[in-house]
Design a protein around this motif. Structure first.
Motif, mmCIF file in Angstrom:
data_model
loop_
_atom_site.group_PDB
_atom_site.id
_atom_site.type_symbol
_atom_site.label_atom_id
_atom_site.label_comp_id
_atom_site.label_asym_id
_atom_site.label_seq_id
_atom_site.Cartn_x
_atom_site.Cartn_y
_atom_site.Cartn_z
ATOM 1 N N GLN A 199 4.907 26.672 -23.102
ATOM 2 C CA GLN A 199 7.258 26.492 -23.490
ATOM 3 C C GLN A 199 8.163 26.950 -22.621
ATOM 4 O OE1 GLN A 199 7.666 25.426 -27.298
ATOM 5 N NE2 GLN A 199 5.298 24.833 -27.021
ATOM 6 N N GLY A 200 7.662 26.962 -21.714
ATOM 7 C CA GLY A 200 8.244 26.755 -20.857
ATOM 8 C C GLY A 200 8.711 28.984 -19.842
ATOM 9 N N VAL A 201 7.872 29.644 -20.724
ATOM 10 C CA VAL A 201 8.357 31.337 -20.676
ATOM 11 C C VAL A 201 7.478 31.547 -19.034
ATOM 12 C CG1 VAL A 201 7.246 33.321 -21.742
ATOM 13 C CG2 VAL A 201 8.065 31.561 -23.082
ATOM 14 N N THR A 202 7.851 32.618 -18.523
ATOM 15 C CA THR A 202 7.999 32.739 -17.702
ATOM 16 C C THR A 202 7.621 33.918 -17.167
ATOM 17 O OG1 THR A 202 10.551 32.741 -16.219
ATOM 18 C CG2 THR A 202 8.862 30.459 -15.612
ATOM 19 N N ASN A 203 8.127 35.035 -17.335
ATOM 20 C CA ASN A 203 8.649 36.406 -17.490
ATOM 21 C C ASN A 203 7.573 37.136 -18.466
ATOM 22 O OD1 ASN A 203 8.912 38.785 -17.709
ATOM 23 N ND2 ASN A 203 10.715 38.666 -18.538
ATOM 24 N N PHE A 204 6.466 37.465 -18.339
ATOM 25 C CA PHE A 204 5.117 38.097 -18.921
ATOM 26 C C PHE A 204 5.212 39.902 -18.868
ATOM 27 C CE2 PHE A 204 3.719 33.884 -18.683
ATOM 28 C CZ PHE A 204 4.041 33.297 -19.745
ATOM 29 N N GLU A 205 6.048 40.189 -17.811
ATOM 30 C CA GLU A 205 6.189 42.059 -17.883
ATOM 31 C C GLU A 205 6.907 41.813 -18.775
ATOM 32 O OE1 GLU A 205 5.467 43.573 -15.494
ATOM 33 O OE2 GLU A 205 3.757 41.707 -14.913
ATOM 34 N N GLN A 206 7.994 41.173 -19.922
ATOM 35 C CA GLN A 206 8.038 42.137 -20.996
ATOM 36 C C GLN A 206 7.443 42.117 -22.208
ATOM 37 O OE1 GLN A 206 10.284 38.784 -23.449
ATOM 38 N NE2 GLN A 206 9.505 36.873 -21.985
ATOM 39 N N TYR A 207 6.233 41.965 -22.451
ATOM 40 C CA TYR A 207 5.075 41.803 -23.496
ATOM 41 C C TYR A 207 4.256 43.442 -22.713
ATOM 42 C CZ TYR A 207 6.504 37.311 -24.257
ATOM 43 O OH TYR A 207 7.136 36.310 -24.693
ATOM 44 N N ARG A 208 4.531 43.658 -21.684
ATOM 45 C CA ARG A 208 3.440 45.238 -21.609
ATOM 46 C C ARG A 208 3.796 45.554 -22.272
ATOM 47 N NH1 ARG A 208 0.762 46.570 -16.834
ATOM 48 N NH2 ARG A 208 0.856 45.341 -14.999
ATOM 49 N N PHE A 209 2.933 46.936 -22.547
ATOM 50 C CA PHE A 209 3.035 48.089 -24.095
ATOM 51 C C PHE A 209 3.777 49.065 -22.908
ATOM 52 C CE2 PHE A 209 1.221 52.202 -25.518
ATOM 53 C CZ PHE A 209 2.481 52.046 -27.158
ATOM 54 N N ASP A 210 2.737 49.334 -21.206
ATOM 55 C CA ASP A 210 3.732 50.113 -20.640
ATOM 56 C C ASP A 210 3.838 49.804 -19.030
ATOM 57 O OD1 ASP A 210 4.352 52.055 -19.217
ATOM 58 O OD2 ASP A 210 2.331 53.424 -19.659
ATOM 59 N N PRO A 211 5.345 49.460 -19.167
ATOM 60 C CA PRO A 211 5.973 48.887 -17.761
ATOM 61 C C PRO A 211 5.559 49.486 -16.788
ATOM 62 C CG PRO A 211 7.619 48.599 -19.341
ATOM 63 C CD PRO A 211 6.870 49.700 -20.355
ATOM 64 N N ALA A 212 4.832 51.002 -16.421
ATOM 65 C CA ALA A 212 4.548 51.169 -15.856
ATOM 66 C C ALA A 212 2.454 51.906 -14.945
ATOM 67 C CB ALA A 212 4.772 52.529 -15.605
ATOM 68 N N GLY A 213 2.023 50.879 -16.894
ATOM 69 C CA GLY A 213 0.545 50.633 -16.786
ATOM 70 C C GLY A 213 -0.076 49.893 -15.651
ATOM 71 N N GLY A 214 -1.206 50.422 -14.731
ATOM 72 C CA GLY A 214 -1.910 49.294 -14.467
ATOM 73 C C GLY A 214 -2.236 48.358 -15.252
ATOM 74 N N SER A 215 -2.970 47.089 -13.794
ATOM 75 C CA SER A 215 -3.891 46.413 -13.976
ATOM 76 C C SER A 215 -4.096 46.128 -15.708
ATOM 77 C CB SER A 215 -4.301 45.356 -13.311
ATOM 78 O OG SER A 215 -6.155 46.626 -13.098
ATOM 79 N N LEU A 216 -3.568 44.708 -15.901
ATOM 80 C CA LEU A 216 -3.740 44.260 -17.779
ATOM 81 C C LEU A 216 -5.010 44.336 -17.961
ATOM 82 C CD1 LEU A 216 -0.803 41.863 -18.363
ATOM 83 C CD2 LEU A 216 -1.007 44.661 -19.325
ATOM 84 N N VAL A 217 -6.278 44.915 -18.819
ATOM 85 C CA VAL A 217 -7.469 44.670 -19.292
ATOM 86 C C VAL A 217 -8.152 42.989 -19.877
ATOM 87 C CG1 VAL A 217 -8.970 45.148 -21.044
ATOM 88 C CG2 VAL A 217 -7.976 47.431 -19.051
ATOM 89 N N PRO A 218 -8.228 42.020 -19.403
ATOM 90 C CA PRO A 218 -8.731 40.807 -20.356
ATOM 91 C C PRO A 218 -9.555 41.270 -21.596
ATOM 92 C CG PRO A 218 -9.087 40.949 -17.951
ATOM 93 C CD PRO A 218 -8.996 42.217 -18.275
ATOM 94 N N ASP A 219 -8.566 40.043 -22.481
ATOM 95 C CA ASP A 219 -9.109 40.659 -24.035
ATOM 96 C C ASP A 219 -11.552 39.972 -23.797
ATOM 97 O OD1 ASP A 219 -10.071 40.745 -26.543
ATOM 98 O OD2 ASP A 219 -7.795 40.251 -27.284
ATOM 99 N N LEU A 220 -11.469 40.479 -24.360
ATOM 100 C CA LEU A 220 -12.957 39.207 -25.171
ATOM 101 C C LEU A 220 -13.053 37.854 -25.129
ATOM 102 C CD1 LEU A 220 -14.316 41.545 -27.646
ATOM 103 C CD2 LEU A 220 -14.689 42.266 -25.860
#
Length: 274
Positions: free
Chosen positions: A250-271
């Motif tokens: 759909q053209g979305v490029t900014n995925f940082e907006q979805y972080r729960f904690d912008p200062a958090g570490g690397s995202l955990v992949p889901d199951l």
């Protein structure tokens, strides 16, 4: 790409991802049926069908709060009929209600497996069957199941095979119903997060909120669901979609907006996501 005037029946919508999907659609002016068991406040879990109904109205939508146990097929049929009568039809069913217990065969109680199977797999069939007469009448009917891609790597069965079986059952029903309901012009898809989502279910399964620092908010799933549910003419059907992928389409490029904690570490992949 608007859901204005559309009626969405969302199970498990009193909190988490279901609530967020409801609010996203409400902003378009959609009609939302909040169907969940939570009619009274819980001491540890925020949200009821009534609180979400109020949020939907405040966001610009119309709401109908229905207390519903998706294991009860007669209650499901009655709820669908009431929703269709109230709003004049049903355009989309979102099978979001779920149960989770990440335990292997050796230690899982049979009654817990029964619960997961009834809420995860069986309810998809029961709710879809009950919604079908109304979805047939919609100009663009949709069924969306919150279930994963079919990844048959043994690692996804080794530690929590029973849960995996019930979630994969949902995805297999997606593939089957997409073909079965083709003659009715109904689109059927699954949606799953690429990363862990910060929800109460995750908090209670893991025992704390610590993992939220490396998770995304439910908003990303709501945005992805909106993109799927607003597609027309079976242009999108029979797919086991990941939130990142459909949003990129759909053209979305900014995925940082979805972080729960912008200062958090690397995202955990889901199951189920490699």
């Amino acid at each position: 790409m608007s859901l204005s005037g559309k009626t969405l029946f969302i199970t498990g919508a009193s909190r988490g991802i279901g609530r967020e999907i409801a609010l996203k659609a409400a902003a378009d002016g959609a009609n939302i049926v909040i169907a969940a068991k939570s009619a009274e406040p819980h001491p540890k879990l925020a949200g009821t069908i009534h609180s979400v109904a109020a949020e939907v109205e405040a966001a610009g939508g119309k709401a109908l709060a229905l207390q519903l146990d998706v294991r009860d097929e007669q209650a499901v049929v009655a709820a669908m009929a009431r929703a269709a009568e109230h709003f004049g039809g049903i355009d989309a069913l979102v099978n979001n209600a779920g149960a989770i217990k990440l335990v292997g065969v050796e230690k899982l109680e049979a009654k817990r497996f029964d619960l997961m199977y009834q809420i995860n797999t069986r309810a998809v069939m029961v709710c879809s069957q009950a919604a079908l007469p109304y979805l047939k009448q919609s100009a663009s009917g949709h069924i969306l199941n919150l279930s994963p891609p079919l990844n048959l790597d043994a690692k996804w069965f080794a530690q929590h095979g029973p849960y995996t079986v019930t979630k994969y059952g949902m995805s297999m029903l997606t593939l089957g119903m997409s073909e079965e309901f083709k003659k009715y012009g109904i689109s059927v898809n699954s949606l799953w997060p690429k990363t862990m989502i910060a929800t109460a279910a995750i908090e209670f399964e893991l025992g704390s909120r610590d993992a939220f620092k490396r998770a995304r908010t439910p908003v990303i799933m709501a945005d992805a669901a909106h993109a799927i549910l607003s597609s027309e003419g079976r242009s999108l059907t029979g797919r086991l979609l990941i939130d990142d992928d459909i949003l990129r389409e759909q053209g979305v490029t900014n995925f940082e907006q979805y972080r729960f904690d912008p200062a958090g570490g690397s995202l955990v992949p889901d199951l189920f996501v490699d």
